[in-house]
Design a protein around this motif. Sequence first.
Motif, PDB file in Angstrom:
ATOM      1  N   HIS A   1       3.409   9.870  -7.969  1.00 26.47           N
ATOM      2  CA  HIS A   1       3.743  10.627  -9.465  1.00 26.47           C
ATOM      3  C   HIS A   1       2.781  10.100 -10.453  1.00 26.47           C
ATOM      4  N   GLY A   2       1.821   9.936  -9.977  1.00 24.62           N
ATOM      5  CA  GLY A   2      -0.021  10.239 -11.572  1.00 24.62           C
ATOM      6  C   GLY A   2      -0.457   9.461 -11.535  1.00 24.62           C
ATOM      7  N   MET A   3      -0.036   8.031 -11.633  1.00 26.72           N
ATOM      8  CA  MET A   3      -0.246   6.675 -12.142  1.00 26.72           C
ATOM      9  C   MET A   3      -1.560   6.013 -11.290  1.00 26.72           C
ATOM     10  N   LYS A   4      -2.133   5.752 -12.658  1.00 24.70           N
ATOM     11  CA  LYS A   4      -3.518   4.731 -12.364  1.00 24.70           C
ATOM     12  C   LYS A   4      -3.000   3.935 -11.417  1.00 24.70           C
ATOM     13  N   VAL A   5      -3.886   3.216  -9.882  1.00 25.92           N
ATOM     14  CA  VAL A   5      -3.628   1.734  -9.770  1.00 25.92           C
ATOM     15  C   VAL A   5      -5.220   1.112  -9.419  1.00 25.92           C
ATOM     16  N   GLY A   6      -4.883  -0.151 -10.014  1.00 27.39           N
ATOM     17  CA  GLY A   6      -5.550  -1.150  -9.471  1.00 27.39           C
ATOM     18  C   GLY A   6      -5.346  -2.404  -8.354  1.00 27.39           C
ATOM     19  N   ILE A   7      -6.473  -2.076  -7.613  1.00 32.09           N
ATOM     20  CA  ILE A   7      -6.204  -3.122  -6.289  1.00 32.09           C
ATOM     21  C   ILE A   7      -6.338  -4.194  -6.028  1.00 32.09           C
ATOM     22  N   VAL A   8      -6.195  -4.983  -5.980  1.00 33.11           N
ATOM     23  CA  VAL A   8      -7.576  -6.725  -5.287  1.00 33.11           C
ATOM     24  C   VAL A   8      -7.214  -7.081  -3.630  1.00 33.11           C
TER      25      VAL A   8
ATOM     26  N   VAL B   1       3.486  -5.089 -10.610  1.00 35.23           N
ATOM     27  CA  VAL B   1       2.688  -5.905 -10.525  1.00 35.23           C
ATOM     28  C   VAL B   1       3.677  -6.208  -8.286  1.00 35.23           C
ATOM     29  N   VAL B   2       2.758  -5.828  -7.544  1.00 37.51           N
ATOM     30  CA  VAL B   2       2.812  -6.202  -5.889  1.00 37.51           C
ATOM     31  C   VAL B   2       2.374  -7.396  -6.044  1.00 37.51           C
ATOM     32  N   VAL B   3       2.739  -8.577  -5.318  1.00 40.84           N
ATOM     33  CA  VAL B   3       2.234  -9.346  -4.850  1.00 40.84           C
ATOM     34  C   VAL B   3       2.608  -9.513  -3.375  1.00 40.84           C
ATOM     35  N   THR B   4       1.342  -9.784  -2.707  1.00 40.07           N
ATOM     36  CA  THR B   4       2.202  -9.671  -0.812  1.00 40.07           C
ATOM     37  C   THR B   4       1.113 -11.265  -0.561  1.00 40.07           C
ATOM     38  N   GLY B   5       1.695 -11.641   1.060  1.00 44.58           N
ATOM     39  CA  GLY B   5       1.742 -12.789   1.291  1.00 44.58           C
ATOM     40  C   GLY B   5       2.827 -14.030   1.822  1.00 44.58           C
ATOM     41  N   ARG B   6       2.140 -14.838   2.507  1.00 49.56           N
ATOM     42  CA  ARG B   6       3.401 -15.472   3.112  1.00 49.56           C
ATOM     43  C   ARG B   6       3.194 -16.271   2.254  1.00 49.56           C
ATOM     44  N   ASN B   7       4.183 -17.365   2.499  1.00 45.24           N
ATOM     45  CA  ASN B   7       4.800 -18.260   1.812  1.00 45.24           C
ATOM     46  C   ASN B   7       4.464 -18.530  -0.056  1.00 45.24           C
ATOM     47  N   ALA B   8       5.578 -17.378  -0.751  1.00 46.06           N
ATOM     48  CA  ALA B   8       4.692 -17.168  -2.122  1.00 46.06           C
ATOM     49  C   ALA B   8       5.157 -18.673  -2.606  1.00 46.06           C
TER      50      ALA B   8
ATOM     51  N   PHE C   1       1.213  -1.401   0.219  1.00 52.02           N
ATOM     52  CA  PHE C   1      -0.098   0.013  -0.237  1.00 52.02           C
ATOM     53  C   PHE C   1       0.984   0.682  -0.161  1.00 52.02           C
ATOM     54  N   GLY C   2       1.958   1.455   0.892  1.00 51.37           N
ATOM     55  CA  GLY C   2       3.349   2.802   0.806  1.00 51.37           C
ATOM     56  C   GLY C   2       3.782   2.293  -0.722  1.00 51.37           C
ATOM     57  N   MET C   3       3.421   1.481  -1.636  1.00 51.22           N
ATOM     58  CA  MET C   3       4.210   1.194  -3.343  1.00 51.22           C
ATOM     59  C   MET C   3       2.902   2.315  -4.084  1.00 51.22           C
ATOM     60  N   VAL C   4       1.368   2.054  -3.649  1.00 52.26           N
ATOM     61  CA  VAL C   4       0.431   2.490  -4.046  1.00 52.26           C
ATOM     62  C   VAL C   4       0.745   3.883  -3.754  1.00 52.26           C
TER      63      VAL C   4
ATOM     64  N   GLY D   1      -0.870   2.104 -14.514  1.00 51.20           N
ATOM     65  CA  GLY D   1       0.605   1.857 -13.943  1.00 51.20           C
ATOM     66  C   GLY D   1       1.741   0.702 -12.835  1.00 51.20           C
ATOM     67  N   LEU D   2       0.475   0.367 -12.013  1.00 52.00           N
ATOM     68  CA  LEU D   2       0.587  -0.704 -10.861  1.00 52.00           C
ATOM     69  C   LEU D   2      -1.118  -1.343 -10.717  1.00 52.00           C
ATOM     70  N   VAL D   3      -0.252  -2.441 -10.120  1.00 52.72           N
ATOM     71  CA  VAL D   3      -1.236  -3.434  -9.944  1.00 52.72           C
ATOM     72  C   VAL D   3      -0.937  -4.112  -8.705  1.00 52.72           C
ATOM     73  N   LEU D   4      -1.740  -3.975  -6.699  1.00 52.72           N
ATOM     74  CA  LEU D   4      -1.219  -4.067  -5.939  1.00 52.72           C
ATOM     75  C   LEU D   4      -2.453  -5.975  -5.964  1.00 52.72           C
ATOM     76  N   LEU D   5      -1.417  -6.791  -5.820  1.00 47.63           N
ATOM     77  CA  LEU D   5      -2.209  -7.909  -5.721  1.00 47.63           C
ATOM     78  C   LEU D   5      -2.180  -8.821  -4.289  1.00 47.63           C
ATOM     79  N   ASP D   6      -3.141  -7.524  -3.165  1.00 51.53           N
ATOM     80  CA  ASP D   6      -2.253  -8.261  -1.836  1.00 51.53           C
ATOM     81  C   ASP D   6      -2.971  -9.606  -1.230  1.00 51.53           C
ATOM     82  N   GLU D   7      -1.739 -10.373  -1.474  1.00 51.21           N
ATOM     83  CA  GLU D   7      -2.840 -11.458  -0.061  1.00 51.21           C
ATOM     84  C   GLU D   7      -2.698 -12.963  -1.569  1.00 51.21           C
ATOM     85  N   LEU D   8      -2.766 -12.238  -2.924  1.00 50.05           N
ATOM     86  CA  LEU D   8      -2.471 -13.451  -3.260  1.00 50.05           C
ATOM     87  C   LEU D   8      -1.805 -14.284  -3.212  1.00 50.05           C
ATOM     88  N   ASN D   9      -0.427 -14.629  -2.179  1.00 54.25           N
ATOM     89  CA  ASN D   9      -0.288 -15.817  -2.310  1.00 54.25           C
ATOM     90  C   ASN D   9      -0.586 -17.069  -1.728  1.00 54.25           C
TER      91      ASN D   9
END
Lengths: 203, 203
Positions: free
Chosen positions: B60-67, B162-169, B51-54, B128-136
Amino acid sequence: MRDNAKDPERHAARMAKKKRAIEARMAQAQEDKGVLLVLTGPGKGKSSSGFGMVARALGHGMKVGIVQFIKGKFATGEERFFRDHPDVTYHVMGEGYTWDTQDRARDEEAASAAWEKAVAMLRDPAYGLVLLDELNIALRYEYLDQDRVLDDLMARPEMQHVVVTGRNAKQELIDIADTVTEMQVEKHAFKDGGVRAQKGVEL
Amino acid sequence: MRDNAKDPERHAARMAKKKRAIEARMAQAQEDKGVLLVLTGPGKGKSSSGFGMVARALGHGMKVGIVQFIKGKFATGEERFFRDHPDVTYHVMGEGYTWDTQDRARDEEAASAAWEKAVAMLRDPAYGLVLLDELNIALRYEYLDQDRVLDDLMARPEMQHVVVTGRNAKQELIDIADTVTEMQVEKHAFKDGGVRAQKGVEL
């Protein structure tokens, strides 16, 4: 393993067990208080994580103070995004990267001025969260008096959260912290793959 | 050690050396492209970092997607803060914590629906950025077909981060990532000190 993970009954049983464990732990953890979090280690994500906590705190309606140590001069994406938020007080240590100034006395002066901004926040219970970004660097280079910094952190309002970021956190800071996360590099495009640091995710 | 760190000449020399090293590394790293970052490990700060990267990207004026995968039901601080931003598209997997539903088929269905939202972002160069939170987590429980997920990630627009988060990648995800950070717990108030998870920093 694969079949077990997919088995609906085992899955439900595991999830029920997890739920009970979490509820038990929650019930045990009774105390409400401000926590001191330290985000350190060589991996990416320390400052980002601090700024993510800022977003989270603002989402809960808290007032937030941010002081950035060491990195100054050019505005980061985070600075542009958070500086003008009505619930944010933002200060950036004014001397730019230390490897651009190469002047220890000026660095110390800038760090002390930045610490005064931090202290004003650490004495004001109106701030629910204070982010001290890259403070560990200022402590490591001994730009600040460590004992004074620790005293000021410990004397903060009881319900105030503080997040400190930067590599090489001092052991004395770790000792008084509630939560410490060490970010480890597993793989880095900038180092390993010849990819330039990217605006948006790294700058 | 302490005296060396404080010696102005040694300090200037060290900073000058550091500056040269950084400049050399920057010059070597020529390629501009979207990076795939994975934030994993048991320590705190994975989602916060995403979310800090978001925030940084929005700065920087980017459009961001978050799931957000897995965690749903109640609105997090991040959700409250970012959902209504004009440059953010936000989707939360609707089924709440898996340990509340205890129904594998429903979890799989919700994960698939969330992945469709992600795919729409991963096919649109406007993001410009897609955050896939807890996808792992969703991959670990095999709620999603891993090969399809990896294919969709690799087929994204060249400049999209793209930023992917979550334990046990999963190792297969780490293999295609540009940067991987492993968050390690050094100390945790919630676990070690009987302090309840705190709104603002942890919820």
